[in-house]
Motif scaffolding. Structure first.
Motif: not given
Length: 219
Positions: A29-30, A32-35
């Motif tokens: 998740v981390k 993915k959140e950082a793209k």
């Protein structure tokens, strides 16, 4: 996950299967959140195999490979990291490297160097745990450990537990005494049923033997 113990030589930090899953999912998740979108995920064997598979699942990434890096035995440091395994063409690829822990940091440091030499465009590192004693800080991690402890993951429970039992059985101990010492001396948490299985396997593997009423280390 607990850490309290009595006068330990090595203090264990216990991580369950459930803990491991949520740590790995949280890591994905981390990222993915950082793209960050990798072209390939590389699991560092052996510790990174399970976390990398869960991360790949949550990132819907099918391109998952494995490289083996040998560095640690229980409480013992090898002098040099050795990386083995075959890779696909990494030229101009964005690579995500996943391991369970950044301990000394040598493994991740050498892995990044290894992948750069093979032409990766970008290399991002991720681990469930980052120890501040590490020389290498992963780009992504879930838990930071301010003091060094030996992390016992469920995928290495036999190897870790048997090594601690061999330390204990350098002198004769009964099974009950060994079970107590694992918790009192090392803070190793293990269900009694699993402990009994491990003792049986250690006897079968020739590591310990029964001498009268006590178990002693054979090798």
């Amino acid at each position: 996950m607990t850490t309290t113990t009595e006068n330990p030589s090595i203090v264990c930090y216990n991580v369950s299967w459930e803990d491991s899953f949520y740590l790995s999912a949280g890591l994905a998740v981390k990222i993915k959140e950082a793209k960050y979108v990798p072209d390939i995920i590389i699991a560092i064997s052996r510790g990174g195999l399970v976390p990398a598979r869960i991360v790949a699942d949550f990132m819907l990434e099918r391109n998952l490979l494995c490289l083996r890096a040998e560095h640690w035995d229980v409480g013992t440091k090898h002098k040099k990291v050795k990386i083995t395994g075959s890779t696909t063409n990494l030229e101009s690829k964005n690579v995500l490297v996943v391991d369970d822990v950044a301990d000394s940091g040598d493994t991740l440091f050498e892995m990044v160097k290894y992948l750069k030499e093979r032409g990766a465009a970008s290399i991002v590192t991720a681990a469930l745990h980052y120890k501040k004693t590490s020389i290498f800080k992963p780009d992504f991690f879930i838990e930071q450990m301010d003091k060094w402890q030996w992390i016992v993951y469920p995928w290495s429970i036999y190897e870790d537990t048997s090594d601690f039992i061999k330390k204990i059985t350098a002198q004769p101990h009964t099974a009950e005494q060994i079970y107590h010492r694992l918790g009192a001396s090392f803070n190793l948490e293990i269900e009694r049923k699993l402990f009994d299985i491990i003792l049986d396997e250690m006897k079968s593997d020739g590591m310990i033997a029964l001498n009268k009423d006590a178990l002693v280390q054979v090798r």
